[in-house]
Design a protein around this motif. Structure first.
Motif, short mmCIF file in Angstrom:
data_model
loop_
_atom_site.label_atom_id
_atom_site.label_comp_id
_atom_site.label_asym_id
_atom_site.label_seq_id
_atom_site.Cartn_x
_atom_site.Cartn_y
_atom_site.Cartn_z
N PHE A 202 0.64 -1.13 0.10
CA PHE A 202 0.02 0.03 -0.01
C PHE A 202 0.96 1.32 -0.02
O PHE A 202 2.05 1.22 0.44
CB PHE A 202 -0.81 0.04 1.17
N ASP A 203 0.45 2.32 -0.59
CA ASP A 203 1.16 3.56 -0.60
C ASP A 203 0.81 4.30 0.62
O ASP A 203 -0.33 4.35 1.02
CB ASP A 203 0.70 4.25 -1.86
N LEU A 204 1.59 4.89 1.53
CA LEU A 204 1.55 5.35 2.58
C LEU A 204 2.67 6.25 2.95
O LEU A 204 3.96 5.46 2.97
CB LEU A 204 1.38 4.41 3.86
N VAL A 205 2.64 7.39 3.13
CA VAL A 205 3.67 8.54 3.23
C VAL A 205 3.58 9.48 4.55
O VAL A 205 2.35 10.12 4.74
CB VAL A 205 3.84 9.38 1.96
N GLY A 206 4.63 9.24 5.46
CA GLY A 206 4.53 10.33 6.31
C GLY A 206 3.60 9.97 7.70
O GLY A 206 3.68 10.54 8.85
N LEU A 207 3.06 8.74 7.64
CA LEU A 207 2.26 8.13 8.97
C LEU A 207 2.91 6.81 9.04
O LEU A 207 3.21 6.14 8.16
CB LEU A 207 0.83 8.26 8.50
N ARG A 208 2.87 6.12 10.06
CA ARG A 208 3.32 4.86 10.53
C ARG A 208 2.26 3.94 11.16
O ARG A 208 1.31 4.19 11.69
CB ARG A 208 4.12 5.01 11.75
N ALA A 209 2.14 2.82 10.41
CA ALA A 209 1.41 1.66 10.51
C ALA A 209 1.89 1.21 11.91
O ALA A 209 3.06 0.97 12.26
CB ALA A 209 1.19 0.70 9.51
N PHE B 88 4.05 -7.34 8.49
CA PHE B 88 4.03 -6.12 7.58
C PHE B 88 5.45 -5.44 7.70
O PHE B 88 6.23 -5.47 8.86
CB PHE B 88 3.12 -5.09 7.72
N THR B 89 5.70 -4.59 6.66
CA THR B 89 7.15 -4.04 7.09
C THR B 89 6.84 -2.49 6.29
O THR B 89 5.74 -2.60 5.10
CB THR B 89 8.51 -4.39 6.14
N GLN B 90 7.57 -1.57 6.61
CA GLN B 90 7.21 -0.16 5.96
C GLN B 90 8.39 0.65 5.80
O GLN B 90 9.42 0.66 6.53
CB GLN B 90 6.33 0.58 6.98
N THR B 91 8.45 1.24 4.34
CA THR B 91 9.41 2.12 4.08
C THR B 91 8.81 3.51 3.93
O THR B 91 7.72 3.82 4.56
CB THR B 91 9.81 1.75 2.74
N VAL C 42 2.68 -5.90 3.10
CA VAL C 42 1.97 -6.83 3.92
C VAL C 42 2.16 -8.22 3.21
O VAL C 42 1.70 -8.32 2.02
CB VAL C 42 0.42 -6.31 3.87
N ALA C 43 2.49 -9.16 4.15
CA ALA C 43 2.78 -10.65 3.87
C ALA C 43 1.36 -11.31 4.15
O ALA C 43 1.10 -11.55 5.32
CB ALA C 43 3.96 -11.21 4.22
#
Length: 464
Positions: free
Chosen positions: A52-59, A79-82, A88-89
Motif C-alpha cells: 500500500f502507498d503510505l507516506v508520512g504516517l506509521r502503521a 508487515f514492513t514499512q518504508t 503486507v505478507a
C-alpha cells in the motif's frame, strides 16, 4: 492494472481495492491523526503479499479477519514499512481472483508530500484542514493503492473538534459525545484514491437546489455575501451541463469555500473546493466554478486509466468553460477557440497531447490544446453529432475509466466517419493544427479580438 509510467512508484498491479472503510480521529490543535483503515480487495495475479502507498504516517498493526481472509488463520499478520510503502505478507499465496480483507491501524502528524507537482495531500489550514491529492497525495492520509484506474467505494468516519464542519462524501450522520463530534459519510460511486477527500473548517452549511440535483455549500460565515453572489449561476450551469453532457453522475454536489486563499481550486468526487480568493462576490472567476463542476463528468465519473491521458479530464473541463460562456451570453466557444489558438501558436511546439510527459501533464497547453481539439471536432462533425459524442462518452464510460484510444474509437463510431487523420494531428503531433473553418451558416460563430477571448492560465489562477 499496470504501473503508470508517470507515477512509477505508486500503486501495486497485483490487486484491486473494492472498498475502503476509514475511521479517522483528527485533533486540529496538535495536527494529530489516529486512524484505522479496513481495506477489502481482490488479487489479480498469484501473490503472497501486497503493498500500500503510505507516506508520512506509521502503521502500528495489520490484522486479517478470523477465518483466514488474507490467506492465513487471521489475527495479526506481518508487515514492513518504508518511506513510501506499507508491505503486507499473507499467510500463503493467494490465487488470482481471491478476495482479502486487511485492517490497518496507523497514525501520526499528516502533512503534504513533496512531489514534482508541488506539495500534495492532507494539509493544515489556518483553522481547519484540506485534502488536495491529485495525482499522488492520497497516501499522505490513508494506506491505498494509489493508481488512477483503481476505483473503489468508501465509508468515512471522521471524529474531530466540535464547532467544525466536515465534508467528505454523502453524509450519513453526525453525533457529539465527550467533547468530540463524529461525522459519517459514504461514497457508493466508484472513486479513485486521488479524488477521495476530507475537508474540515468552521463552516456554515447550507443546502442548494441545483436544477433538481441536491447541492450543498460550506463556507465561513463572513463570506456569505460573496458566496451567494458568485454561486448564483450554479443552478443554471448544472442545467446547461446536464443537457450538454448527460445526467449529473452523482447523488449530490458540494462546494467548499475555505477562509484561506488557495493557489488553485480543486475537484474531488462530488465536490469542488475553492479558496477565499476565488470567490470575490463579483463573479470574476466564474469560469472556475464551471471548470470544477464539469470535472464531475470528465475526470470523476469518466476517469483516466493512466495519467498520460490527463487531457481527457482537463481539456474537457476547459471546453466546458467555453460552453458555459456561450450558453450564458458571453463569448462563444468559437471566439474562445480563436483567441486560445493564437496564444498557443506563439508557444513552443514541443508538447504531444496524447503523451505530454509527467513534467508537463498539468501544463496550461494540455488544458487549452485539449479544449481546442474538442472545438475542432465540433467544427468537423457539427453540433448535433458533437454533443451526441459527449453524451455517449459519459454514458458508456461513466463510473469507470477510459483512455485516449477509447475516445478516438467512440468519436469515429458516433460520427460514422473516419477521423484517424484528425486525431493523429491533434493528439500525436507537437505542431498545433489549424482550426477547421466553421460550417457555412453555423449559428453562434462570433469572431472576437484575441485579447477579449483569452482566459488566464488555470494553474496560475485556479483550475485543477
Amino acid at each position: 492494472m499496470s504501473p503508470d509510467d508517470y507515477t512509477p512508484h505508486s500503486g501495486d498491479r497485483r490487486y484491486r481495492v473494492e472498498h475502503y472503510d476509514l475511521t479517522i480521529d483528527y485533533r486540529l490543535s496538535t495536527n494529530r491523526l489516529d486512524a484505522v483503515a479496513v481495506v477489502r480487495g481482490r488479487v489479480v495475479e498469484p501473490t503472497k503479499s501486497v503493498s500500500f502507498d503510505l507516506v508520512g504516517l506509521r502503521a502500528t498493526k495489520v490484522q486479517a479477519p478470523r477465518g483466514g481472509g488474507a490467506g492465513g488463520k487471521g489475527g495479526r499478520i506481518g508487515f514492513t514499512q518504508t518511506d513510501r510503502k506499507l508491505k503486507v505478507a499473507f499467510g500463503r499465496e493467494l490465487a488470482a481472483g481471491d478476495p482479502f480483507e486487511l485492517t490497518i491501524a496507523y497514525g501520526g502528524a499528516p502533512r503534504p508530500r513533496r512531489t514534482r507537482w508541488g506539495t500534495l495531500g492532507w494539509e493544515e489550514l489556518e483553522d481547519g484542514a484540506i485534502v488536495a491529492s491529485q495525482p499522488i497525495g492520497a497516501p499522505s492520509w490513508f494506506p491505498c493503492n494509489d493508481h488512477p484506474s483503481d476505483k473503489a467505494t468508501y465509508r468515512f468516519t471522521v471524529t474531530t473538534d466540535p464547532g467544525y464542519a466536515v465534508a467528505a462524501a454523502e453524509p450519513v450522520s453526525s453525533t457529539t459525545k465527550g467533547g468530540r463530534t463524529t461525522w459519517v459519510f459514504e461514497r457508493s460511486a466508484p472513486t479513485p484514491t486521488y479524488l477521495a477527500t476530507v475537508q474540515i473548517g468552521k463552516y456554515v452549511v447550507r443546502g442548494m437546489d441545483l436544477a433538481g440535483v441536491e447541492g450543498q455549500v460550506l463556507h465561513p460565515a463572513a463570506l456569505a455575501g460573496r458566496v451567494d453572489a458568485d454561486l448564483a449561476p450554479l443552478p443554471r450551469m448544472m442545467a446547461v451541463f446536464t443537457e450538454a453532457f448527460g445526467d449529473y453522475p452523482l447523488p449530490s454536489y458540494r462546494l467548499v469555500v475555505t477562509a484561506d486563499d488557495l493557489e488553485i481550486p480543486l475537484e474531488a468526487q462530488g465536490m469542488g473546493v475553492f479558496g477565499a480568493n476565488h470567490i470575490d462576490g463579483r463573479g470574476s472567476l466564474e469560469r472556475l466554478i464551471a471548470h470544477e463542476l464539469a470535472h464531475q463528468w470528465f475526470g470523476n465519473s469518466v476517469g483516466v486509466a493512466r495519467w498520460r491521458d490527463i487531457w481527457l479530464n482537463e481539456g474537457f473541463a476547459c471546453y466546458a468553460e467555453w460552453i458555459w460562456s456561450e450558453r450564458s451570453g458571453g463569448h462563444t466557444a468559437h471566439a474562445k477557440a480563436l483567441g486560445h489558438w493564437a496564444a498557443l501558436a506563439a508557444e513552443p511546439q514541443d508538447l504531444v497531447l496524447s503523451d505530454p510527459g509527467p513534467e508537463l501533464m498539468f501544463d496550461d497547453r494540455v488544458y487549452k490544446r485539449g479544449a481546442l481539439l474538442l472545438h475542432a471536432l465540433r467544427l468537423t462533425v457539427g453540433d448535433d453529432v458533437f454533443f451526441r459524442i459527449l453524451r455517449t462518452w459519459t454514458a458508456r464510460f461513466g463510473g469507470g475509466t477510459a483512455a485516449t484510444e477509447d475516445f478516438r474509437v467512440l468519436a469515429a463510431s458516433v460520427a460514422g466517419r473516419r477521423l484517424e487523420a484528425f486525431f493523429d494531428a491533434w493528439l500525436d503531433s507537437p505542431a498545433l493544427p489549424a482550426l477547421p473553418e466553421p460550417p457555412e451558416g453555423a449559428a453562434g460563430i462570433e469572431p472576437a479580438p484575441v485579447t477579449q477571448a483569452l482566459n488566464v492560465n488555470p494553474r496560475a489562477a485556479g483550475a485543477d
